[in-house]
Design an enzyme around this catalytic site. Structure first.
Site, PDB file in Angstrom:
ATOM      1  N   TYR B 151       0.851  -1.206   0.000  1.00 51.34           N
ATOM      2  CA  TYR B 151       0.000   0.000   0.000  1.00 51.34           C
ATOM      3  C   TYR B 151       0.876   1.242   0.000  1.00 51.34           C
ATOM      4  CZ  TYR B 151      -3.803   3.085   1.606  1.00 51.34           C
ATOM      5  OH  TYR B 151      -4.738   4.078   1.724  1.00 51.34           O
ATOM      6  N   LYS B 155       1.127   4.389  -2.714  1.00 53.86           N
ATOM      7  CA  LYS B 155       0.918   5.780  -2.309  1.00 53.86           C
ATOM      8  C   LYS B 155       2.157   6.624  -2.547  1.00 53.86           C
ATOM      9  CE  LYS B 155      -3.355   5.598  -0.859  1.00 53.86           C
ATOM     10  NZ  LYS B 155      -4.430   6.164  -1.676  1.00 53.86           N
TER      11      LYS B 155
END
Lengths: 431, 245
Positions: B151, B155
């Site tokens: 993740y 990002k």
């Protein structure tokens, strides 16, 4: 995870299910039994079960009719949401309870009342209709004219007929956000009751009663009557300025500290009678300003005992209750006394014409027998206990207090709700 | 009245942001995957006071759909004042470690799709010469750590891309805002135990609205995360790699 009501007693390990729309419910229902829950503001175990269908994510407004004030919304919308959105537009809810943090579904399931029951009745009496999902997964629209039995079983039915998914409420026009509050100091129960009797047309009335005062001071209270201000006063966003972030120690609230607080509170107004203009939130939701005030009672939690006594027996009955509470030595830092109007047709709705008293008690071993004793007194007077606050009422007492329980049981059996919807409370009460 | 485009409109933060705009009477265009959810959202926003709400379905993973969908939104709205890019998923880190396809899917939704959308959006906004693009990233992109680096990597890609856009669009009259929320209590984080650092999506939505008003280019929400992440970024790797964050 652990779930519990506002009294933080009892607690239950539960799977908290969070459907984002009614569409997701039938599958969850197929997987097993449970009970619906909104904001968990009921005090006891009415929303506790091994599986809890939470309405938290079903929180959308669906339609609003500016001409009639009819608001259609999902059951997870809170009264706070409604007030935040509509008070600035000149509307308010005809019936609001003591906290704004309850869901529409919860408001219906407990058939809540406010400080104006003597004039405006319960929450369900301002509903156009509700939509109920039954055990089968099918949804039914219910109102006093459509599926009336289901309507009267569901309003006040503590979630035991199914899951309320939507409702259409009637809002009321109200220009100003403030309340003109007139506070009277009543030196005794007699005086407090007289004030209620002599002000039957007051739009709102409530008394904060010192339940530990004894002798001639027994039942001394601050009686607060309220009228909507006619103009002005934009509603300020209510904040939570104080908070109780952790459980307080057991001993914090004891006979002496509570008595002292009650004394101070009673005397905070010098004059016998005073009127002032207060904000909407401070008249209707005084405790909402203290975040998590229920933690003041400590980790083991507390039970709220709310009963109603019919007019004929109220004077004597209340006095006897206050005597018992005094002898027991425990009680809350503010008890509440309100006037009720006539009962409605819902099978398990609590209010009936008379006076209602609500007192908080810290959970401790001596509490259970004491409350059983209060039950007997209440039953003898022809009154009953409020299920939305209850955590320990016995089956025997319940069935005597609510003779229409059998009609709810019939509806449950007919619709299969008895196999799919139950709570720790319903199991204890034998419905 | 402003025109606001929201991608990933049914996400918790996006929904709260949309509600804030609806109360102000703005006009909204919502993109999300599920048409029924879109319709419920639209009804809610209309009741709250939105001047108008239009919807269209978009699965961000269908990269080929991006161009047409955004074109249609511009067609309808004419001019777009604010675009909020709010879609995302939170992958299971351990599954991603074992399963390459799951890792790639996470990257597709959280990085590739976002960059693809931003490419379209940047061009249109630049042409328009005005408006704001607000992109929801995460504190996770500030430094890779063992508990969520898939993740975090996605990002981080978004972060650098957005920085590039800020540079490119600096003199074009377009504001580009990078939003870095910390721990937010939403359906996406449902399975995580919540602690004192967690906030409700309303708080983040309000922070986004304020940051857009103030013309900011980067905002940590709540603000204390700026300090936390500064410290995290400064911890020397010899130490950091032994931590269990």
């Amino acid at each position: 995870m652990e779930v519990f009501g506002w009294g933080r007693y009892p607690r239950q390990q539960a799977a908290l299910l969070l459907p984002r729309s009614a569409r997701e419910l039938p599958q969850l229902l197929e997987q097993g039994a449970g009970i619906a829950a909104g904001m968990h503001r009921s005090y006891g175990d009415s929303a506790l079960a091994e599986r809890v269908f939470s309405s938290r994510a079903m929180n959308h407004f669906l339609a609003f009719n500016e001409a009639t004030g009819e608001l259609r919304c999902e059951a997870g919308v809170t009264l706070a949401d409604i007030m935040d959105a509509f008070i600035p537009r000149g509307w308010f809810l005809p019936v609001v309870p003591g906290t704004r943090f309850v869901s529409v579904g919860g408001a219906i399931a407990s058939d809540i009342h406010g400080k104006n029951h003597h004039l405006d009745g319960c929450f369900s009496q301002h509903l156009r209709s509700l939509t109920l999902m039954q055990a089968s997964g099918e949804q039914f629209v219910c109102s006093p004219s459509e599926n009336p039995e289901l309507f009267h079983a569901t309003c006040g039915g503590m979630g035991l007929t199914g899951i309320i998914t939507e409702a259409t409420l009637l809002l009321r026009r109200q220009a100003a956000a403030d309340v003109e509050q007139t506070t009277y100091k009543a030196d005794s129960l007699e005086q407090a009751l007289a004030l209620f009797e002599n002000n039957p047309d007051a739009s709102y009335s409530v008394a904060w009663i010192d339940c530990l005062a004894s002798g001639r001071k027994q039942g001394r209270s601050l009686v607060m009557l309220g009228e909507h201000a006619s103009a002005g006063g934009a509603r300020q966003q209510p904040g939570q300025k104080l908070s109780v972030p952790v459980d307080m120690p057991r001993l914090l609230l004891n006979r002496y500290s509570i008595a002292a607080f009650n004394s101070l509170y009673f005397h905070r107004q010098r004059q016998h009678c005073a009127t002032r203009r207060v904000s909407y939130d401070s008249y209707f939701f005084p405790l909402d300003g203290i975040s998590q005030w229920n933690r003041l009672y400590g980790r083991q939690g507390f039970v709220q005992y709310q009963c109603v006594l019919p007019k004929a027996t109220a004077r004597q009955g209340l006095s006897k209750l206050l005597d018992a509470i005094n002898r027991h030595g425990a009680g809350s830092f503010l008890a509440v006394l309100k006037l009720f109007g006539a009962a409605n047709e819902n099978y398990l709705s609590f209010p009936q014409e008379g006076y209602t008293l609500a007192v908080d008690f810290k959970v401790e071993d001596s509490l259970w027998e004491f409350l059983d004793q209060l039950d007997r007194q209440v039953l003898d007077c022809g009154g009953r206990v409020y299920l939305a606050k209850d955590a320990r009422l016995s089956e025997k007492m319940f069935k005597q207090m609510y003779p229409s329980w059998e009609r709810l049981a019939e509806v449950r059996a007919l619709t299969g709700a008895d196999k799919r919807f139950s709570s720790r409370q319903s199991q204890r009460l034998g419905i | 009245m402003r025109h606001i485009l929201i991608i990933g409109a049914s996400s918790a933060i996006a929904e709260r942001f949309a509600r804030l705009q609806a109360v102000k009477g703005e006009r909204l265009f919502l993109l999300a995957r599920d048409p029924e959810r879109l319709s419920t959202l639209a009804a809610d926003l209309r009741v709250r006071g939105a001047a108008a709400v239009e919807v269209a379905t978009l699965d961000v993973d269908n990269l080929e759909q991006h161009g047409d969908t955004i074109a249609a939104a511009w067609q309808t709205l004419g001019k777009v004042d604010i675009t909020l890019v709010a879609h995302g998923t939170l992958p299971d880190q351990r599954h991603c470690e074992r399963d390459q396809r799951e890792m790639l899917a996470a990257l597709q939704t959280n990085a590739t799709a976002t960059l693809s959308l931003l490419t379209e959006l940047a061009n249109r906004m630049e042409q328009q010469g005005s408006g704001s693009i607000a992109v929801i990233s995460s504190v996770a992109g500030d430094r890779g750590r063992q508990s969520n680096y898939v993740y975090g990597a996605a990002k981080a890609a978004v972060n650098v891309f957005v920085q590039g856009l800020q540079n490119r669009l600096a003199s074009s009259g377009v504001q580009v805002l990078l939003i870095k929320p910390g721990f937010v209590d939403t359906p996406m984080t449902r399975d995580f135990p919540k602690g004192p650092l967690w906030v409700q999506p309303e708080v983040v939505a309000k922070g986004i609205a304020k940051a857009i008003e103030r013309g900011r280019h980067e905002v940590y929400l709540p603000g204390f995360w700026r300090l936390i992440m500064l410290v995290i970024r400064l911890v020397p790797t010899t130490i950091f790699k032994r931590l269990k964050l």
